[in-house]
Design a protein around this motif. Structure first.
Motif, PDB file in Angstrom:
ATOM      1  N   ILE A  22      53.019  52.153  50.744  1.00 12.17           N
ATOM      2  CA  ILE A  22      52.169  52.128  51.928  1.00 12.17           C
ATOM      3  C   ILE A  22      51.793  50.685  52.229  1.00 12.17           C
ATOM      4  N   ALA A  23      52.372  50.124  53.284  1.00 13.44           N
ATOM      5  CA  ALA A  23      52.071  48.744  53.680  1.00 13.44           C
ATOM      6  C   ALA A  23      50.843  48.758  54.578  1.00 13.44           C
ATOM      7  N   ALA A  24      49.684  48.521  53.987  1.00 12.52           N
ATOM      8  CA  ALA A  24      48.420  48.584  54.730  1.00 12.52           C
ATOM      9  C   ALA A  24      47.402  47.710  54.017  1.00 12.52           C
ATOM     10  N   PRO A  25      46.447  47.142  54.755  1.00 12.71           N
ATOM     11  CA  PRO A  25      45.354  46.413  54.107  1.00 12.71           C
ATOM     12  C   PRO A  25      44.576  47.342  53.177  1.00 12.71           C
ATOM     13  N   VAL A  26      44.268  46.864  51.995  1.00 12.91           N
ATOM     14  CA  VAL A  26      43.636  47.708  50.979  1.00 12.91           C
ATOM     15  C   VAL A  26      42.294  48.261  51.464  1.00 12.91           C
ATOM     16  N   SER A  27      41.434  47.413  52.013  1.00 11.16           N
ATOM     17  CA  SER A  27      40.100  47.876  52.431  1.00 11.16           C
ATOM     18  C   SER A  27      40.188  48.940  53.521  1.00 11.16           C
ATOM     19  N   ALA A  28      41.118  48.751  54.471  1.00 10.89           N
ATOM     20  CA  ALA A  28      41.281  49.735  55.542  1.00 10.89           C
ATOM     21  C   ALA A  28      41.780  51.059  54.984  1.00 10.89           C
ATOM     22  N   GLU A  42      36.918  40.771  47.566  1.00 13.58           N
ATOM     23  CA  GLU A  42      36.358  41.893  48.323  1.00 13.58           C
ATOM     24  C   GLU A  42      37.126  43.177  48.023  1.00 13.58           C
ATOM     25  N   GLU A  43      38.452  43.086  47.985  1.00  9.61           N
ATOM     26  CA  GLU A  43      39.261  44.271  47.693  1.00  9.61           C
ATOM     27  C   GLU A  43      39.013  44.771  46.281  1.00  9.61           C
ATOM     28  N   GLY A  44      38.893  43.845  45.317  1.00  8.97           N
ATOM     29  CA  GLY A  44      38.687  44.252  43.934  1.00  8.97           C
ATOM     30  C   GLY A  44      37.412  45.042  43.747  1.00  8.97           C
ATOM     31  N   VAL A  45      36.329  44.574  44.361  1.00  4.53           N
ATOM     32  CA  VAL A  45      35.060  45.292  44.263  1.00  4.53           C
ATOM     33  C   VAL A  45      35.166  46.674  44.905  1.00  4.53           C
ATOM     34  N   ALA A  46      35.829  46.748  46.053  1.00  6.02           N
ATOM     35  CA  ALA A  46      35.960  48.033  46.752  1.00  6.02           C
ATOM     36  C   ALA A  46      36.807  49.016  45.957  1.00  6.02           C
ATOM     37  N   GLN A 100      44.041  39.525  37.607  1.00  7.40           N
ATOM     38  CA  GLN A 100      43.953  39.035  38.978  1.00  7.40           C
ATOM     39  C   GLN A 100      43.244  40.001  39.912  1.00  7.40           C
ATOM     40  N   SER A 101      42.789  41.152  39.397  1.00  7.38           N
ATOM     41  CA  SER A 101      42.304  42.217  40.271  1.00  7.38           C
ATOM     42  C   SER A 101      40.897  41.984  40.803  1.00  7.38           C
ATOM     43  N   GLN A 102      40.072  41.213  40.072  1.00  7.75           N
ATOM     44  CA  GLN A 102      38.699  40.940  40.494  1.00  7.75           C
ATOM     45  C   GLN A 102      37.853  42.208  40.601  1.00  7.75           C
ATOM     46  N   ALA A 130      44.146  39.715  28.177  1.00  6.63           N
ATOM     47  CA  ALA A 130      43.977  40.606  27.034  1.00  6.63           C
ATOM     48  C   ALA A 130      42.588  40.535  26.421  1.00  6.63           C
ATOM     49  N   LEU A 131      41.936  39.374  26.463  1.00 10.34           N
ATOM     50  CA  LEU A 131      40.745  39.161  25.655  1.00 10.34           C
ATOM     51  C   LEU A 131      39.453  39.030  26.445  1.00 10.34           C
ATOM     52  N   ALA A 132      39.517  38.782  27.747  1.00  7.24           N
ATOM     53  CA  ALA A 132      38.303  38.518  28.525  1.00  7.24           C
ATOM     54  C   ALA A 132      37.982  39.692  29.449  1.00  7.24           C
ATOM     55  N   GLN A 133      36.735  39.743  29.878  1.00  2.00           N
ATOM     56  CA  GLN A 133      36.301  40.660  30.940  1.00  2.00           C
ATOM     57  C   GLN A 133      35.618  39.810  32.003  1.00  2.00           C
ATOM     58  N   LEU A 134      36.329  39.556  33.082  1.00  2.00           N
ATOM     59  CA  LEU A 134      35.817  38.681  34.137  1.00  2.00           C
ATOM     60  C   LEU A 134      34.858  39.437  35.055  1.00  2.00           C
ATOM     61  N   PRO A 135      33.905  38.753  35.664  1.00  2.75           N
ATOM     62  CA  PRO A 135      32.930  39.432  36.529  1.00  2.75           C
ATOM     63  C   PRO A 135      33.585  40.051  37.764  1.00  2.75           C
ATOM     64  N   ALA A 136      33.090  41.189  38.183  1.00  4.78           N
ATOM     65  CA  ALA A 136      33.595  41.835  39.392  1.00  4.78           C
ATOM     66  C   ALA A 136      33.318  40.958  40.604  1.00  4.78           C
ATOM     67  N   GLY A 137      34.297  40.804  41.449  1.00  2.00           N
ATOM     68  CA  GLY A 137      34.131  40.053  42.681  1.00  2.00           C
ATOM     69  C   GLY A 137      34.160  38.555  42.510  1.00  2.00           C
ATOM     70  N   TYR A 138      34.375  38.055  41.299  1.00  2.01           N
ATOM     71  CA  TYR A 138      34.448  36.611  41.090  1.00  2.01           C
ATOM     72  C   TYR A 138      35.850  36.156  41.462  1.00  2.01           C
ATOM     73  N   PRO A 139      35.997  35.203  42.390  1.00  3.91           N
ATOM     74  CA  PRO A 139      37.336  34.855  42.884  1.00  3.91           C
ATOM     75  C   PRO A 139      38.241  34.289  41.790  1.00  3.91           C
TER      76      PRO A 139
END
Length: 555
Positions: free
Chosen positions: A326-332, A232-236, A253-255, A399-408
């Motif tokens: 900044i220690a805070a939830p990313v989405s917030a 969820e954070e990665g997509v946002a 690991q960013s999703q 380095a070599l792949a492009q993973l789908p957005a929001g895929y865990p």
């Protein structure tokens, strides 16, 4: 009989109090001294108990359950070295923020330091690595039940991430039925037993304030850097960066969908480095970057300000930039800092990324771990999840792949060890119930071979893609001395994993070309249970191809 009865009553209260703090899963290893805790957990109607005979794997199973569920997970082990085997998972949780409650049964004080069997010094045994420690006394009705439950409530309320080590001494006898003795001790808590709330409620944290000067900073040249994030954070974060028209440098690991893929390659290009040097602000979400090129860029970039946003406290920037932690939830935080649409200030980076991705497609022609990493998205199960191992394979995917957005995407990238990877992936799947692809190397699999026992019954199909390049080929990327590299670093084992799959009743395949691999993977998604797919490769081919691609981009 009175001692065993009160041990059980004490343990029942302890487990009930923990269940009031969102604990749903308890991982249990066999042992006698832990009997009061084990029986209390087994009898609890709202807890799901998991068992494993290997305490090191059990700790990682709990780690995976915590990753997948987002909730704290309890672990019960007996005394002695059984408790010491929890150390690797405890360390990893402290670095990545999962909440674990390690319940270690112990001998009572009179059996310590006197030669008694299976008695070691367990108080403080994990050093500075637990987030908190609670050393309980020997169970006695002289201590009010309200003390025990309030001590647990306070410890759990303060556990924001990492492990809570609760050391629990029990005197013998450990076995025996309940005879109603000391019922008044438990009954003193009154109607608390009928509810589900903690005995002691502590206030939560206040939300972080918005950055007052954000309206000015969002009009400048900025870069967004994404480390380890939830789906969820990665997509946002990706949407936020797009709205700002700022380039997004994204870890595997960013999703986020890595809109500028192959950053581990094109970051070496002189044109890309010169462009990124113009950045005035870097806003980083999440930590624990994977690839050395991205880490190198992070270490050497010095914008006017560097902001790092992550819910976990503490310094998370190994380059020690000047700026704001900044220690805070990313989405917030994103909701508090709306973007301002502008023209892209660094369009050249998209061209660099496209060129690097085209080069990868051109150069990755031979079946092996590089092709597996590059084409990994084609193997992912629908509505599933990916668990990445450590060492060379995660760097190849980065380095070599492009993973789908929001895929865990999950992994153990805190201490980044190869211990417990299969166990952790098993825990993640038990928590989510999703089809799961686990990608790891041969030494990692050997290190956690016992964990194949955890995969005999799975809630959804699970595939282990095991890259057998005959040793730890990450050391072929490092300036290790060539004469000693094989014997003392790579340590080839010359093994086949087919007997291991048979021993634990897993499906097995060993394809030698890409169409056969695709067929084996898709067949595995169509049937229940676990499948081990062994991909045997030329030992150093993947490492050498990665180095070749990096040199080409740098020139």
């Amino acid at each position: 009989m009175l001692t065993s009865e009160f041990n059980r009553r004490w343990a029942t209260l302890l487990i009930e109090a923990l269940s009031r703090h969102a604990i749903q899963h308890v991982c249990i290893a066999p042992g006698s001294r832990s009997t009061p805790l084990t029986l209390a957990a087994a009898a609890h109607p709202r807890l799901q108990c998991h068992t494993h005979f290997d305490e090191r794997g059990l700790g990682h199973l709990a780690l995976g359950l915590a990753k997948g569920s987002g909730q704290p997970v309890a672990v019960i082990v007996t005394s002695g070295t059984a408790a010491a085997n929890l150390y690797p998972a405890l360390i990893e949780a402290g670095l990545t923020g999962e909440r674990l409650v390690m319940l270690t049964a112990d001998r009572p004080p009179e059996l310590l330091a006197c030669g008694a069997n299976q008695a070691i010094r367990q108080e403080g045994m994990f050093g500075a690595h637990p987030a908190a420690v609670l050393n309980l006394p020997r169970p006695t009705p002289a201590i009010p039940a309200a003390w025990l439950v309030s001590a647990l409530d306070q410890a759990m309320a303060e556990l924001k991430g990492g492990a809570l080590h609760i050391n629990c001494p029990f005197a013998e006898p450990l076995y025996g039925g309940e005879d109603g003795a000391h019922q008044a001790w438990s009954a003193a808590l009154g109607d608390w037993w009928a509810g589900r709330d903690p005995w002691l409620a502590l206030p939560g944290e206040s939300p972080a304030a918005a950055e007052a000067d954000w309206p000015q900073w969002r009009q400048r040249r900025g870069v967004v850097l994404a480390g380890r994030l939830s789906a969820e954070e990665g997509v946002a974060v990706a949407r936020w960066a797009t709205a700002l028209s700022w380039p997004l440098l994204a870890d595997v690991q960013s999703q986020t969908g890595q809109p500028l893929p192959c950053a581990a390659l094109w970051l070496s290009a002189p044109e890309a480095r010169a462009t990124l040097a113009e950045a005035e602000l870097v806003v980083q979400f999440g930590s624990s970057l994977t690839g050395q090129p991205l880490l190198h860029w992070q270490a050497n970039t010095r914008p006017l300000q560097w902001w790092l946003i992550e819910a976990q406290p503490g310094r998370r920037d190994p380059a020690h930039h000047r700026g704001r932690r900044i220690a805070a939830p990313v989405s917030a935080w994103l909701a508090q800092h709306p973007p301002l649409a502008r023209q892209p200030w660094a369009p050249v980076l998209a061209a660099c990324a496209a060129q690097a991705q085209q080069r990868v497609t051109r150069e990755v022609k031979t079946f092996g771990e590089a092709m597996l990493a590059h084409r990994l998205p084609a193997l992912l199960p629908a509505h599933g999840q990916l668990f990445l191992g450590n060492s060379l394979i995660v760097r190849l995917v980065d380095a070599l792949a492009q993973l789908p957005a929001g895929y865990p995407v999950f992994g153990n990238r805190g201490a980044s060890g190869i211990d417990g990877l299969i166990s952790t992936a098993a825990g993640v799947q038990r928590a989510t119930g999703k089809p799961t692809l686990l990608l790891l190397g041969d030494l990692s699999a050997l290190y956690d071979l016992n964990a194949l026992a955890l995969l005999r019954a799975t809630p959804a199909p699970l595939v282990i893609l095991l890259v057998n390049n005959n040793g730890g080929r990450i050391f072929s990327l490092l300036p290790t001395p060539e004469a000693q590299r094989e014997q003392f670093y790579c340590m080839p084992q010359q093994v086949s994993f087919k007997p291991a799959a048979a021993m634990f009743g897993l499906h097995y395949a060993c394809p030698a070309e890409w169409p056969a691999l695709e067929e084996a993977v898709h067949a595995a998604w169509a049937r229940p249970g676990s499948t081990l797919i062994e991909v045997c490769t030329v030992p150093d081919a993947g490492a050498h191809l990665l180095q070749q691609l990096q040199r080409a981009e740098a020139s």
